[in-house]
Design a protein around this motif. Sequence first.
Motif, PDB file in Angstrom:
ATOM      1  N   HIS A 105     -42.746  -0.467 -73.583  1.00 43.13           N
ATOM      2  CA  HIS A 105     -43.949  -0.920 -73.166  1.00 43.13           C
ATOM      3  C   HIS A 105     -43.762  -1.696 -71.777  1.00 43.13           C
ATOM      4  O   HIS A 105     -44.771  -2.055 -71.410  1.00 43.13           O
ATOM      5  N   ALA A 335     -58.245   1.019 -71.512  1.00 39.11           N
ATOM      6  CA  ALA A 335     -57.312   1.436 -72.442  1.00 39.11           C
ATOM      7  C   ALA A 335     -57.667   2.312 -73.449  1.00 39.11           C
ATOM      8  O   ALA A 335     -58.704   2.482 -73.613  1.00 39.11           O
ATOM      9  N   ARG A 337     -57.486   4.298 -76.896  1.00 39.05           N
ATOM     10  CA  ARG A 337     -57.233   3.632 -78.304  1.00 39.05           C
ATOM     11  C   ARG A 337     -57.181   4.786 -79.537  1.00 39.05           C
ATOM     12  O   ARG A 337     -57.238   4.517 -80.638  1.00 39.05           O
ATOM     13  N   PRO A 342     -52.214   4.413 -78.952  1.00 39.86           N
ATOM     14  CA  PRO A 342     -52.998   3.548 -78.090  1.00 39.86           C
ATOM     15  C   PRO A 342     -52.092   2.985 -76.590  1.00 39.86           C
ATOM     16  O   PRO A 342     -50.763   2.988 -76.822  1.00 39.86           O
ATOM     17  N   SER A 343     -52.993   2.653 -75.689  1.00 42.36           N
ATOM     18  CA  SER A 343     -52.298   1.995 -74.526  1.00 42.36           C
ATOM     19  C   SER A 343     -52.617   0.617 -74.251  1.00 42.36           C
ATOM     20  O   SER A 343     -53.610   0.375 -75.201  1.00 42.36           O
ATOM     21  N   ILE A 344     -52.176  -0.193 -73.621  1.00 42.21           N
ATOM     22  CA  ILE A 344     -52.286  -1.457 -73.520  1.00 42.21           C
ATOM     23  C   ILE A 344     -53.000  -1.449 -71.966  1.00 42.21           C
ATOM     24  O   ILE A 344     -52.455  -1.413 -70.942  1.00 42.21           O
ATOM     25  N   LYS A 348     -49.957  -5.164 -65.424  1.00 47.50           N
ATOM     26  CA  LYS A 348     -49.099  -6.080 -66.054  1.00 47.50           C
ATOM     27  C   LYS A 348     -47.926  -6.453 -65.057  1.00 47.50           C
ATOM     28  O   LYS A 348     -47.724  -5.646 -64.130  1.00 47.50           O
ATOM     29  N   ILE A 408     -45.861  -9.417 -76.196  1.00 49.22           N
ATOM     30  CA  ILE A 408     -46.916  -9.007 -75.384  1.00 49.22           C
ATOM     31  C   ILE A 408     -48.067 -10.171 -75.475  1.00 49.22           C
ATOM     32  O   ILE A 408     -48.490 -10.415 -76.768  1.00 49.22           O
ATOM     33  N   PRO A 410     -51.339 -11.716 -76.237  1.00 44.47           N
ATOM     34  CA  PRO A 410     -52.384 -11.062 -76.870  1.00 44.47           C
ATOM     35  C   PRO A 410     -53.413 -10.937 -75.960  1.00 44.47           C
ATOM     36  O   PRO A 410     -54.244  -9.986 -76.528  1.00 44.47           O
ATOM     37  N   LEU A 413     -54.540  -7.252 -75.333  1.00 49.84           N
ATOM     38  CA  LEU A 413     -54.783  -6.222 -76.549  1.00 49.84           C
ATOM     39  C   LEU A 413     -56.362  -6.440 -76.797  1.00 49.84           C
ATOM     40  O   LEU A 413     -56.915  -5.752 -77.593  1.00 49.84           O
ATOM     41  N   ARG A 414     -57.153  -7.458 -75.981  1.00 48.18           N
ATOM     42  CA  ARG A 414     -58.464  -7.415 -76.418  1.00 48.18           C
ATOM     43  C   ARG A 414     -59.208  -6.634 -75.348  1.00 48.18           C
ATOM     44  O   ARG A 414     -58.866  -6.350 -74.479  1.00 48.18           O
TER      45      ARG A 414
END
Length: 414
Positions: A105, A335, A337, A342-344, A348, A408, A410, A413-414
């Motif tokens: 990741h 992202a 789903r 899934p991707s993030i 980053k 990661i 959090p 991820l939202r």
Amino acid sequence: MSTPSALFVDLYELTMAQVYYERAMTAQAVFELTVRELPENWDYLIAAGLDRALAFLEDLHFSDEDLAFLNTLPQFDRRFLNQLSNLRFTGDVWAPPEGTIVCPHEPLIQVIAPLPEAQIVETALINQIAYPTLVASKAARAVDAAAGRPVIEFGGRRAHGSEAAVEASRATYIAGFEATSSVEAGRRYDLPVTGTMAHSLVLAEADEASAFDAFVARYPATTLLVDTFDTPDGVTNAIRTARKHGPGSVGAIRIDSGNLRDESWQARIKLDTAGLSDVRIVASGGLDEYRIAELVGANAPIDIFACGTSIVAPPDAATLDSAYKMVEYDGKPVAKRSPGKPSIGHRKQVWRLADQDLIARFDERPPDADPVLQQVMSSGQRTSEGIDTLSRMRVRAASPRGPRRVKIDPSLLR
């Protein structure tokens, strides 16, 4: 260094690019190349292949011949081909320097560019980064298993193509291999080259002893391959040649088949008894990190390990589970789903702390953390961080290796 042509794309990258241009979708996009899961029993990767990827981006252009071919396809109109004729890579690139230990990741390369540019380079970047990273990581595991004993590479004949072979030699050197048998890799990347002899020399001569004498007379301190017929007899003939030609005339013997633990012990005893304790033993024959670890664990008196097929074409990891995904477009996170893939979202940064890696938003630096991704290209031109040396890469790769805890943030991820 040759780089792929601009036509080293999958068709959908070009058809999407045409739609992007038609709909004026040319805002900045952020794409990241990551590995989702490691091969079984692996616990780290060694980043490699960046230099060649950057060279591809620097040289990106569609030649007249490229455009003439695209004009024969029904998908593209003249306006789009004219846009391609002027296309150059103008974006920024961030990446971990080659030789850096990375985890799942964590971006192996991050591209920030107008959407059509970032999309068109997808296939080439995956190709240029994923395979060298795979080989460097496999090679590093072999170096770890060897516990300080030198490891050399001679897998060119088993690699999937000549360019893959040369890039594999470079990747193994970054990971800590001492030398390669590939003369082209030695020329292109200034790598140490090494080699012994093949069974054919023995088979072409009148007998094994004559072959050894001829080779040592021409190449003093060489390595003699002793398992053409019978390894114990081969060792006996190597001893005879060493005595005939004097001290230092035989540098090593190589065993390429059989029970390497037993054969190496028998050879060591015979060599030492003959007063040839300075003659080293090289072992080869389908070696990988698992077999090397077994031999080291059994205290086999092997001085050098030579690896080929299992490093450049690993049977336990034919490829890396890599993906190049858009994570931002026009300043907004995006992202995928899809179930299982899934991707993030969000651009980053990987922040390296003493006991873990934190994957977080690019501008959220935690205390006492170092950024793993460095800016290696700005507006289509390499930065000073994008100009590297193999010696520095080897130093990075030699840093303590092993599993790292990865967290990661959090909020991603939202």
